[in-house]
Design a protein around this motif. Structure first.
Motif, mmCIF file in Angstrom:
data_model
loop_
_atom_site.group_PDB
_atom_site.id
_atom_site.type_symbol
_atom_site.label_atom_id
_atom_site.label_comp_id
_atom_site.label_asym_id
_atom_site.label_seq_id
_atom_site.Cartn_x
_atom_site.Cartn_y
_atom_site.Cartn_z
ATOM 1 N N ARG A 1 46.810 49.884 68.935
ATOM 2 C CA ARG A 1 46.502 48.440 68.865
ATOM 3 C C ARG A 1 45.182 48.212 68.149
ATOM 4 O O ARG A 1 45.058 47.292 67.349
ATOM 5 C CB ARG A 1 46.462 47.851 70.279
ATOM 6 C CG ARG A 1 46.227 46.385 70.311
ATOM 7 C CD ARG A 1 47.481 45.642 69.873
ATOM 8 N NE ARG A 1 47.192 44.222 69.856
ATOM 9 C CZ ARG A 1 47.619 43.403 68.932
ATOM 10 N NH1 ARG A 1 48.388 43.841 67.974
ATOM 11 N NH2 ARG A 1 47.312 42.139 68.970
ATOM 12 N N THR B 1 46.046 48.731 64.446
ATOM 13 C CA THR B 1 46.985 47.808 63.808
ATOM 14 C C THR B 1 46.550 46.352 63.856
ATOM 15 O O THR B 1 46.918 45.573 62.980
ATOM 16 C CB THR B 1 48.389 47.923 64.432
ATOM 17 O OG1 THR B 1 48.317 47.605 65.820
ATOM 18 C CG2 THR B 1 48.979 49.293 64.211
ATOM 19 N N HIS B 2 45.755 45.972 64.850
ATOM 20 C CA HIS B 2 45.340 44.563 64.962
ATOM 21 C C HIS B 2 44.601 44.077 63.713
ATOM 22 O O HIS B 2 44.932 43.012 63.198
ATOM 23 C CB HIS B 2 44.498 44.346 66.225
ATOM 24 C CG HIS B 2 44.051 42.935 66.380
ATOM 25 N ND1 HIS B 2 44.927 41.919 66.705
ATOM 26 C CD2 HIS B 2 42.835 42.352 66.208
ATOM 27 C CE1 HIS B 2 44.264 40.778 66.743
ATOM 28 N NE2 HIS B 2 42.997 41.012 66.446
#
Length: 156
Positions: free
Chosen positions: A40, A43-44
């Motif tokens: 996360r 990828t955020h």
């Protein structure tokens, strides 16, 4: 000789196996949570940058990612934001130059017109209206010799 029941013998072994299995499952869950957190975190910023790109593509020239990470994604985001800033600046400059040309075009005392490849009028300034006697609206998209038949006769 002491005789022991099979369940008595297996009970401590089962307890140890259950403890090992529970520890293994807990460890696996912790690893999965850590992987999810790291994924996360990676990828955020990319999702955010993609959203910014879509906004920019849709015409929002003020869209910026705001990502300031000190890694490859941060470098990409900083470059993307600089590119968006430059596009916005270049468009503002183009609009200003267009406005200057438009003022010049509309205030010129010389008749100015433009033709496309099919000899249709695409531009007709106010001075051309005065000189020709034809309003701009009736000239645009007209073939030149339709307005001025002598052009076809003369071969021009």
């Amino acid at each position: 000789m002491v005789k022991m029941d099979q369940q008595e013998i297996m009970a401590p072994i089962k307890r140890e196996l259950m403890l090992v299995a529970a520890t293994g499952i807990a460890g696996l869950l912790l690893v999965l949570l850590a992987i999810g957190f790291i994924a996360r975190k990676l990828t955020h910023p990319l999702e955010s940058l993609g959203e910014t790109a879509r906004s920019l593509a849709a015409g929002d020239l003020t869209a910026r990612s705001g990502i300031r990470n000190h890694n490859e994604v941060g470098l990409l985001a900083t470059s993307f934001d600089a590119m968006a800033e430059r596009i916005q600046s270049m468009l503002a400059e183009s609009e200003e130059k267009f406005h200057q040309l438009e003022v010049l075009f509309n205030s010129s005392s010389d008749g100015i017109f433009a033709l496309d490849h099919e000899m249709r009028y695409t531009v007709w300034n106010p001075a051309m209206e005065k000189i020709s006697g034809f309003p701009k609206e009736s000239c645009l998209e007209q073939v030149s010799y339709q307005l001025f038949p002598f052009l076809e006769e003369s071969g021009e």
